[in-house]
Write a protein that holds these residues in place. Structure first.
Motif, PDB file in Angstrom:
ATOM      1  N   GLU A 292      12.255 -83.396 -34.064  1.00 19.84           N
ATOM      2  CA  GLU A 292      11.525 -83.622 -35.320  1.00 19.84           C
ATOM      3  C   GLU A 292      10.638 -82.419 -35.660  1.00 19.84           C
ATOM      4  O   GLU A 292      10.508 -82.034 -36.825  1.00 19.84           O
ATOM      5  N   ALA A 293      10.046 -81.823 -34.629  1.00 21.94           N
ATOM      6  CA  ALA A 293       9.194 -80.647 -34.863  1.00 21.94           C
ATOM      7  C   ALA A 293      10.039 -79.485 -35.402  1.00 21.94           C
ATOM      8  O   ALA A 293       9.612 -78.766 -36.318  1.00 21.94           O
ATOM      9  N   LYS A 294      11.237 -79.329 -34.854  1.00 26.89           N
ATOM     10  CA  LYS A 294      12.112 -78.255 -35.350  1.00 26.89           C
ATOM     11  C   LYS A 294      12.545 -78.536 -36.790  1.00 26.89           C
ATOM     12  O   LYS A 294      12.706 -77.612 -37.593  1.00 26.89           O
ATOM     13  N   ALA A 295      12.735 -79.815 -37.107  1.00 24.64           N
ATOM     14  CA  ALA A 295      13.081 -80.169 -38.495  1.00 24.64           C
ATOM     15  C   ALA A 295      11.917 -79.857 -39.432  1.00 24.64           C
ATOM     16  O   ALA A 295      12.110 -79.386 -40.561  1.00 24.64           O
ATOM     17  N   LEU A 296      10.700 -80.096 -38.939  1.00 33.28           N
ATOM     18  CA  LEU A 296       9.502 -79.754 -39.733  1.00 33.28           C
ATOM     19  C   LEU A 296       9.437 -78.253 -40.002  1.00 33.28           C
ATOM     20  O   LEU A 296       9.136 -77.800 -41.118  1.00 33.28           O
ATOM     21  N   LEU A 297       9.726 -77.480 -38.939  1.00 32.73           N
ATOM     22  CA  LEU A 297       9.704 -76.022 -39.063  1.00 32.73           C
ATOM     23  C   LEU A 297      10.770 -75.555 -40.065  1.00 32.73           C
ATOM     24  O   LEU A 297      10.517 -74.684 -40.907  1.00 32.73           O
ATOM     25  N   LYS A 298      11.943 -76.168 -39.985  1.00 33.74           N
ATOM     26  CA  LYS A 298      13.035 -75.806 -40.894  1.00 33.74           C
ATOM     27  C   LYS A 298      12.602 -76.044 -42.360  1.00 33.74           C
ATOM     28  O   LYS A 298      12.868 -75.220 -43.249  1.00 33.74           O
ATOM     29  N   LYS A 299      11.920 -77.155 -42.570  1.00 32.36           N
ATOM     30  CA  LYS A 299      11.449 -77.493 -43.923  1.00 32.36           C
ATOM     31  C   LYS A 299      10.461 -76.429 -44.411  1.00 32.36           C
ATOM     32  O   LYS A 299      10.498 -75.991 -45.567  1.00 32.36           O
ATOM     33  N   ARG A 300       9.595 -76.001 -43.495  1.00 36.82           N
ATOM     34  CA  ARG A 300       8.604 -74.973 -43.832  1.00 36.82           C
ATOM     35  C   ARG A 300       9.309 -73.660 -44.218  1.00 36.82           C
ATOM     36  O   ARG A 300       8.933 -72.997 -45.178  1.00 36.82           O
ATOM     37  N   LEU A 301      10.341 -73.298 -43.424  1.00 33.69           N
ATOM     38  CA  LEU A 301      11.064 -72.056 -43.707  1.00 33.69           C
ATOM     39  C   LEU A 301      11.723 -72.137 -45.081  1.00 33.69           C
ATOM     40  O   LEU A 301      11.726 -71.150 -45.839  1.00 33.69           O
ATOM     41  N   ASP A 302      12.272 -73.291 -45.390  1.00 31.39           N
ATOM     42  CA  ASP A 302      12.894 -73.473 -46.719  1.00 31.39           C
ATOM     43  C   ASP A 302      11.848 -73.268 -47.823  1.00 31.39           C
ATOM     44  O   ASP A 302      12.114 -72.612 -48.829  1.00 31.39           O
ATOM     45  N   GLU A 303      10.673 -73.852 -47.615  1.00 29.24           N
ATOM     46  CA  GLU A 303       9.602 -73.731 -48.621  1.00 29.24           C
ATOM     47  C   GLU A 303       9.166 -72.281 -48.809  1.00 29.24           C
ATOM     48  O   GLU A 303       8.859 -71.841 -49.907  1.00 29.24           O
ATOM     49  N   LYS A 304       9.145 -71.545 -47.685  1.00 34.62           N
ATOM     50  CA  LYS A 304       8.660 -70.159 -47.727  1.00 34.62           C
ATOM     51  C   LYS A 304       9.787 -69.164 -48.017  1.00 34.62           C
ATOM     52  O   LYS A 304       9.545 -67.940 -48.024  1.00 34.62           O
ATOM     53  N   GLY A 305      11.000 -69.660 -48.196  1.00 33.61           N
ATOM     54  CA  GLY A 305      12.128 -68.763 -48.490  1.00 33.61           C
ATOM     55  C   GLY A 305      12.490 -67.874 -47.321  1.00 33.61           C
ATOM     56  O   GLY A 305      12.878 -66.709 -47.496  1.00 33.61           O
ATOM     57  N   ILE A 306      12.361 -68.406 -46.116  1.00 33.12           N
ATOM     58  CA  ILE A 306      12.690 -67.626 -44.912  1.00 33.12           C
ATOM     59  C   ILE A 306      14.014 -68.139 -44.353  1.00 33.12           C
ATOM     60  O   ILE A 306      14.209 -69.354 -44.215  1.00 33.12           O
ATOM     61  N   VAL A 307      14.919 -67.205 -44.035  1.00 32.95           N
ATOM     62  CA  VAL A 307      16.233 -67.595 -43.497  1.00 32.95           C
ATOM     63  C   VAL A 307      16.534 -66.780 -42.240  1.00 32.95           C
ATOM     64  O   VAL A 307      15.938 -65.721 -42.012  1.00 32.95           O
ATOM     65  N   TYR A 308      17.492 -67.291 -41.456  1.00 34.62           N
ATOM     66  CA  TYR A 308      17.913 -66.563 -40.255  1.00 34.62           C
ATOM     67  C   TYR A 308      19.089 -65.677 -40.628  1.00 34.62           C
ATOM     68  O   TYR A 308      20.082 -66.144 -41.181  1.00 34.62           O
ATOM     69  N   ASP A 309      18.961 -64.378 -40.334  1.00 34.09           N
ATOM     70  CA  ASP A 309      20.032 -63.425 -40.652  1.00 34.09           C
ATOM     71  C   ASP A 309      20.873 -63.206 -39.391  1.00 34.09           C
ATOM     72  O   ASP A 309      20.377 -62.664 -38.389  1.00 34.09           O
ATOM     73  N   LYS A 310      22.115 -63.687 -39.453  1.00 30.83           N
ATOM     74  CA  LYS A 310      22.971 -63.632 -38.259  1.00 30.83           C
ATOM     75  C   LYS A 310      23.272 -62.191 -37.843  1.00 30.83           C
ATOM     76  O   LYS A 310      23.384 -61.901 -36.653  1.00 30.83           O
ATOM     77  N   ALA A 311      23.386 -61.282 -38.827  1.00 31.76           N
ATOM     78  CA  ALA A 311      23.740 -59.880 -38.525  1.00 31.76           C
ATOM     79  C   ALA A 311      22.629 -59.202 -37.720  1.00 31.76           C
ATOM     80  O   ALA A 311      22.904 -58.569 -36.690  1.00 31.76           O
ATOM     81  N   THR A 312      21.396 -59.375 -38.162  1.00 31.44           N
ATOM     82  CA  THR A 312      20.288 -58.717 -37.437  1.00 31.44           C
ATOM     83  C   THR A 312      19.653 -59.626 -36.393  1.00 31.44           C
ATOM     84  O   THR A 312      18.756 -59.225 -35.661  1.00 31.44           O
ATOM     85  N   LYS A 313      20.116 -60.859 -36.359  1.00 30.15           N
ATOM     86  CA  LYS A 313      19.571 -61.868 -35.435  1.00 30.15           C
ATOM     87  C   LYS A 313      18.054 -61.958 -35.550  1.00 30.15           C
ATOM     88  O   LYS A 313      17.323 -61.917 -34.543  1.00 30.15           O
ATOM     89  N   ALA A 314      17.607 -62.036 -36.792  1.00 31.49           N
ATOM     90  CA  ALA A 314      16.152 -62.129 -37.022  1.00 31.49           C
ATOM     91  C   ALA A 314      15.891 -62.960 -38.271  1.00 31.49           C
ATOM     92  O   ALA A 314      16.774 -63.132 -39.117  1.00 31.49           O
ATOM     93  N   TYR A 315      14.662 -63.457 -38.365  1.00 29.41           N
ATOM     94  CA  TYR A 315      14.282 -64.203 -39.578  1.00 29.41           C
ATOM     95  C   TYR A 315      13.872 -63.206 -40.652  1.00 29.41           C
ATOM     96  O   TYR A 315      13.183 -62.221 -40.363  1.00 29.41           O
ATOM     97  N   VAL A 316      14.316 -63.442 -41.888  1.00 29.41           N
ATOM     98  CA  VAL A 316      14.019 -62.520 -43.000  1.00 29.41           C
ATOM     99  C   VAL A 316      13.702 -63.341 -44.243  1.00 29.41           C
ATOM    100  O   VAL A 316      14.002 -64.535 -44.300  1.00 29.41           O
ATOM    101  N   LYS A 317      13.083 -62.684 -45.209  1.00 29.62           N
ATOM    102  CA  LYS A 317      12.851 -63.329 -46.509  1.00 29.62           C
ATOM    103  C   LYS A 317      14.180 -63.396 -47.265  1.00 29.62           C
ATOM    104  O   LYS A 317      14.943 -62.433 -47.240  1.00 29.62           O
ATOM    105  N   LYS A 318      14.426 -64.516 -47.893  1.00 25.94           N
ATOM    106  CA  LYS A 318      15.670 -64.660 -48.651  1.00 25.94           C
ATOM    107  C   LYS A 318      15.641 -63.679 -49.821  1.00 25.94           C
ATOM    108  O   LYS A 318      14.623 -63.585 -50.527  1.00 25.94           O
ATOM    109  N   SER A 319      16.732 -62.941 -49.965  1.00 24.02           N
ATOM    110  CA  SER A 319      16.704 -61.938 -51.047  1.00 24.02           C
ATOM    111  C   SER A 319      17.101 -62.593 -52.374  1.00 24.02           C
ATOM    112  O   SER A 319      17.788 -63.585 -52.414  1.00 24.02           O
TER     113      SER A 319
END
Lengths: 309, 198
Positions: A282-309
């Protein structure tokens, strides 16, 4: 204030709603009379088939209004109401609905679709009302229907009530005889409907009643359910406390995430918390929701979190 | 020694396979799912999506209009599901008879050790989901969950089918039978081709 701590919860007075279904002659009524301080609503002349030494008080009614009046009079006197049979009670309800609500009747005098809706609502209301004061046992006759090559033991009750009658029930069992022994099946199968809860599951043998034996099988079963409830509540209490704490701490961590650079640290902090039950997911789901709100996504190529372009 | 590739499995794939034994055109439909062909949603599916959208909006703080067609079921369900996490996507690696498998599912609602799946069914009948592979599948995805409840509405009333973990069979049994079926029907390669992970 009505908030109660798990350790202070007391289930000794919890009322139980149970369904027992079985073919004619399996001993449903006698079994139901083994519940604590029974009043039997006898809409099916079931008491006549019970060994006189096991008979209890009965309400013999001809209308639904009479049933309601007798139930009202039973408050404070009896601990359990047995409805024998629920199929017959539903027929009383149909008659009552047609007499008291014009919507329940079709123009040709038959029972309308709205009428079935009225019965569903009334059955759920009645069950909720009864539970406040009594244990309730709904008895059903069964018939055998063939589904493909298999036999299914179906409740004898008007169609739509067949589904709604299970909703208020805590537990339910199919009563049957096999090799001369009687069993209650609490786990639903392809052959019959049932409802398992509070640790009561699978097949439970119902001992044969010999002359002089006390008829108290369901009194003991209800006691066991209350014991199981208390034990479950006690064993889960520390986990629930840890769950609440973990989620509350996780929510604070999640709130700190503003930029992609914050994510890994937040994730590590969440995973490091002492978790219980489903708090980590549930905590990870909360975090996922936060990332969606902040426009943050996981970039598979760089294996890092980035701002959605 | 080469290791078998990891293969994804979802409850909708297993459910589609189960319909092979129940519907005349179940096999053709299953082949479309196995080949991952997109199917247009049925009217029943669209109703279900619409219902769940309204329910989630209410759970997220919106008010439901008092004259809404689903006022009663939405209110009852929202009361039960408040505080839960919605649409929780989960993965779990398992191995069945040496075959690495990725279980993949999206839980409708998760809270305090309980999983719920919301169903919209205009013709609900008792124990409709008794043999649904979704139950063991989701309990396998959340090994710490205590039970799984189908919370069902026909648009007017709310029904529940609750399955405590202790009465639900292990998902491995279903997966074993599924794999045996695929191999018997020469569909294993198709499965690997379309459901291989990575």
């Amino acid at each position: 204030m009505a908030i109660t701590k798990p350790a202070e919860m007391n289930f000794s007075g919890k009322n139980i709603i149970m369904i027992i279904s079985g073919l004619p002659g399996t001993g449903k009524t006698t079994l139901a009379l083994s519940a604590p301080d029974v009043l039997l609503i006898d809409t099916d002349e079931g008491m006549a088939r019970v060994n006189p030494s096991h008979r209890k008080d009965a309400s013999i009614c001809k209308t639904y209004e009479e049933v309601l009046a007798d139930v009202k009079a039973a408050e404070g006197v009896y601990k359990t109401i047995v409805v024998d049979t629920t199929g017959a009670l539903i027929e009383y309800m149909k008659d009552w609905a047609m007499r008291t609500d014009p919507k329940a009747s079709k123009k040709d005098g038959g029972f309308s679709l709205q009428g079935y809706g009225i019965i569903k609502s009334e059955f759920i209301r009645l069950s909720a009302e009864l539970r406040k004061k009594f244990n309730v046992i709904y008895l059903f006759h069964e018939n055998m229907t063939k589904v493909n090559e298999d036999i299914f033991y179906d409740l004898v009750v008007e169609g739509s009530a067949k589904v709604c009658c299970w909703q208020p029930a805590d537990i339910g069992a199919h009563l049957f005889i096999q090799n001369g022994k009687r069993y209650l099946g609490f786990t639903p199968t392809e052959q019959y409907s049932a409802k398992s809860a509070y640790g009561i599951k699978g097949l439970v043998e119902v001992p044969e009643l010999k002359d002089g034996d006390p008829n108290d099988f369901l009194t003991k079963l209800f006691g066991k359910i209350r014991q199981n409830l208390a034990a479950e509540s006690e064993s889960l209490a520390p986990q629930k406390k840890q769950y609440q704490d973990a989620l509350s701490d996780s929510a604070k961590i999640v709130d700190t995430v503003e930029e992609p650079a914050d994510v890994q640290e937040a994730l590590r902090a969440i995973e490091a918390l002492p978790h219980a039950l489903t708090s980590l997911k549930e905590a990870k789901a909360l975090l996922k929701k936060r990332l969606d709100e902040k426009g943050i996504v996981y970039d598979k190529a760089t294996k890092a979190y980035v701002k959605k372009s | 020694m080469s290791r078998s590739p990891k293969i994804r499995i979802t409850q909708s794939l297993l459910s589609s396979w189960q319909w092979v034994f129940k519907l005349d055109d179940g096999y053709e439909d299953f082949l479309r799912t196995l080949n991952r062909e997109k199917k247009p949603p049925t009217e029943a599916m669209l109703d279900g999506i619409r219902f769940e959208n309204v329910l989630n909006s209410v759970l997220n703080g919106e008010q439901i209009p008092p004259d809404h067609e689903w006022l009663f079921p939405i209110t009852e369900m929202a009361e039960e599901l408040k505080g839960s996490q919605q649409q929780v996507t989960l993965f779990r690696d398992i191995e069945v008879d040496g075959q690495p498998i990725l279980l993949h599912g999206v839980l409708d609602y998760l809270r305090e050790g309980h999983i719920w799946d919301c169903k919209f069914s205009k013709r609900y009948h008792l124990n409709k989901y008794l043999d649904s592979p979704q139950t063991p599948m989701y309990l396998a995805l959340v090994p710490e969950a205590l039970d799984f409840t189908y919370i069902i509405t026909d648009g007017k009333y709310v029904y529940r089918e609750r399955y405590p973990r202790e009465i639900v069979p292990d998902i491995n049994n279903t997966i074993n039978q599924f794999y045996r079926f695929l191999k018997q029907h020469d569909l294993w390669e198709t499965y690997v081709e379309h459901w291989r992970v990575g």
